[in-house]
Design a protein around this motif. Structure first.
Motif, PDB file in Angstrom:
ATOM      1  N   ALA A   1      -5.917   9.138   0.675  1.00  0.00           N
ATOM      2  CA  ALA A   1      -5.797   7.762   0.196  1.00  0.00           C
ATOM      3  C   ALA A   1      -6.599   7.550  -1.080  1.00  0.00           C
ATOM      4  N   ASP A   2      -7.770   8.164  -1.156  1.00  0.00           N
ATOM      5  CA  ASP A   2      -8.601   8.033  -2.349  1.00  0.00           C
ATOM      6  C   ASP A   2      -7.918   8.682  -3.549  1.00  0.00           C
TER       7      ASP A   2
ATOM      8  N   ALA B   1       0.838  -1.192   0.000  1.00  0.00           N
ATOM      9  CA  ALA B   1       0.000   0.000   0.000  1.00  0.00           C
ATOM     10  C   ALA B   1       0.875   1.245   0.000  1.00  0.00           C
TER      11      ALA B   1
ATOM     12  N   GLU C   1      -0.122   6.929   1.998  1.00  0.00           N
ATOM     13  CA  GLU C   1      -1.413   7.523   2.348  1.00  0.00           C
ATOM     14  C   GLU C   1      -2.432   6.448   2.700  1.00  0.00           C
ATOM     15  N   THR C   2      -2.450   5.374   1.905  1.00  0.00           N
ATOM     16  CA  THR C   2      -3.385   4.289   2.158  1.00  0.00           C
ATOM     17  C   THR C   2      -3.060   3.569   3.452  1.00  0.00           C
TER      18      THR C   2
ATOM     19  N   VAL D   1      -9.426   0.824  -0.812  1.00  0.00           N
ATOM     20  CA  VAL D   1      -9.870   2.123  -0.291  1.00  0.00           C
ATOM     21  C   VAL D   1     -11.295   2.362  -0.770  1.00  0.00           C
TER      22      VAL D   1
ATOM     23  N   TRP E   1      -8.723   9.797   4.460  1.00  0.00           N
ATOM     24  CA  TRP E   1      -9.434   9.067   3.402  1.00  0.00           C
ATOM     25  C   TRP E   1      -9.306   9.806   2.071  1.00  0.00           C
TER      26      TRP E   1
ATOM     27  N   TYR F   1     -10.270  -2.890   3.966  1.00  0.00           N
ATOM     28  CA  TYR F   1     -10.001  -1.486   4.285  1.00  0.00           C
ATOM     29  C   TYR F   1      -8.950  -1.394   5.396  1.00  0.00           C
TER      30      TYR F   1
ATOM     31  N   ARG G   1      -5.129   6.421  -4.604  1.00  0.00           N
ATOM     32  CA  ARG G   1      -5.663   5.247  -5.294  1.00  0.00           C
ATOM     33  C   ARG G   1      -6.018   5.582  -6.726  1.00  0.00           C
TER      34      ARG G   1
ATOM     35  N   GLY H   1      -5.479  -2.226   4.288  1.00  0.00           N
ATOM     36  CA  GLY H   1      -4.882  -1.290   3.344  1.00  0.00           C
ATOM     37  C   GLY H   1      -4.827  -1.822   1.931  1.00  0.00           C
TER      38      GLY H   1
END
Length: 381
Positions: A79-80, A3, A6-7, A48, A76, A42, A83, A45
């Motif tokens: 992480a989004d 991951a 951030e994730t 997301v 979030w 989730y 992703r 990791g």
């Protein structure tokens, strides 16, 4: 693939909340309406969520504090974004493997077979220049050459999509800030006249992520109008929802930012944002859903925590509104408006109309686990 930072930080926050709560994934699945295996991904990791709603339900079920919810929302979002960026880069990369294997989320799935280039067709080099020499290739080389061309197309398409997305994001951001932005010389004031938001101490637009006295003033004004909101000077998800609801009530563009028009309305509007208590919400839901009262209450609790002013954005720019989180699409089908959807009486009866079409709760699949064991269909007559 490990991951990204951030994730991993996002997953670490989720694991911390889960461990502290002492709840199992099965118990959290029942409380949130999200599959336990999904929640596990989730927390590991490896995945997301695409919308914040499931994150908020998970964190609240774990007993997260307002500060923790704000921190989780920011992480979030990071992480989004990571992703999405990783997905775009993977799609634009050169595919040299004939049989790639998909991961557990379907990323990197094998391309359709048969993407073969015709024998004798000129190849395109990585620099983009065409080679004039015609080359005979075997079956495996044909497949790889076809994939190479497919990738060239993908890279071009990805660049267009990314450029378009950036332009759209900038356009939406500009729209959000300009549609509620003070014009030159308008809204002038000072702390002395009691309007802190119009003083030099405050930015022209007060928005998500800000933490200062100006946010506290927005929260104080919302609270004075009956909104259930913490006055902590931190513009987090709760403040975003209450600002958006206030804009709906006052007929302003519900963009969630506090600019000139919203500032004026906060000081001058007579709008009241008093809402029903959870006990009154439960009572009224049971009175309307006479054939499935417990299941209906469980659905509303899963969707909005029985908050009539609960508003959640979707990744496609739409929103879900009120107790039963009725989407923009359903609102159009029902002939309703966001203002009506924030009225608990209308929202409950609209949800009952959706339920009565098939006499089940298929419109709320993410909360199916929340009603496990409850009566979800009408009894046999």
């Amino acid at each position: 693939m490990p991951a990204c930072p951030e994730t991993e930080r996002f997953a670490a926050l989720l694991r911390s909340l889960k461990n502290r709560s002492g709840l199992s994934y099965e118990a959290l699945a029942k409380k949130t309406g999200t599959a336990g295996s999904t929640l596990h991904r989730y927390c590991r990791g490896t995945s997301v969520p695409q919308d914040y709603g499931s994150v908020h339900r998970f964190a609240t079920a774990c007993g997260a504090t307002p500060d923790e919810l704000r921190t989780l929302h920011r992480q979030w979002a990071l992480a989004d974004a990571a992703r999405t960026e990783a997905g775009t880069e993977a799609d634009a990369g050169l595919v040299e493997v004939v049989d790639p294997v998909a991961d557990d989320d379907g990323n990197g799935a094998e391309e359709p077979r048969g993407e073969e280039s015709a024998v004798g067709e000129s190849a395109v080099g990585e620099s983009g220049a065409e080679e004039s020499e015609t080359v005979e290739v075997g079956p495996v080389q044909q497949v790889r050459q076809g994939r190479f061309r497919l990738d060239q197309f993908r890279r071009g398409r990805s660049r267009v999509v990314v450029i378009g997305a950036v332009a759209l994001t900038l356009g939406v951001s500009a729209w959000a800030l300009t549609t509620d932005h003070p014009s030159s010389g308008s809204g002038s004031g000072s702390v002395a006249d009691g309007r802190l938001l119009f003083s030099a101490a405050c930015q022209p637009v007060v928005a998500m992520g800000q933490h200062d006295a100006c946010v506290g003033e927005v929260q104080r004004l919302l609270h004075a109008k009956g909104a259930d909101i913490d006055v902590d000077s931190d513009f987090g998800p709760q403040t975003l929802r209450r600002v958006t609801a206030f804009q709906v009530f006052t007929g302003l563009q519900p963009n969630g930012v506090v600019g000139d028009a919203t500032k004026k309305a906060l000081y001058t509007s007579n709008v009241r944002m008093n809402v029903w208590s959870p006990a009154k919400v439960r009572q009224h839901i049971r009175a309307v859903f006479t054939e499935a009262p417990d299941a209906a209450v469980a659905i509303a609790d899963c969707q909005s925590f029985l908050d009539p002013l609960h508003i959640l954005p979707n990744t496609n720019g739409t929103r879900n509104w009120g107790l039963f989180q009725i989407s923009d699409l359903r609102l159009r089908e029902l002939g309703g408006t966001p203002r009506q959807a924030l009225d608990p009486e209308w929202n409950i009866r609209a949800a009952e109309r959706l339920w009565s079409k098939k006499r089940d709760f298929h419109d709320w699949p993410n909360c199916a686990r929340a009603v496990k064991g409850a009566t979800t269909t009408a009894p046999t007559r």
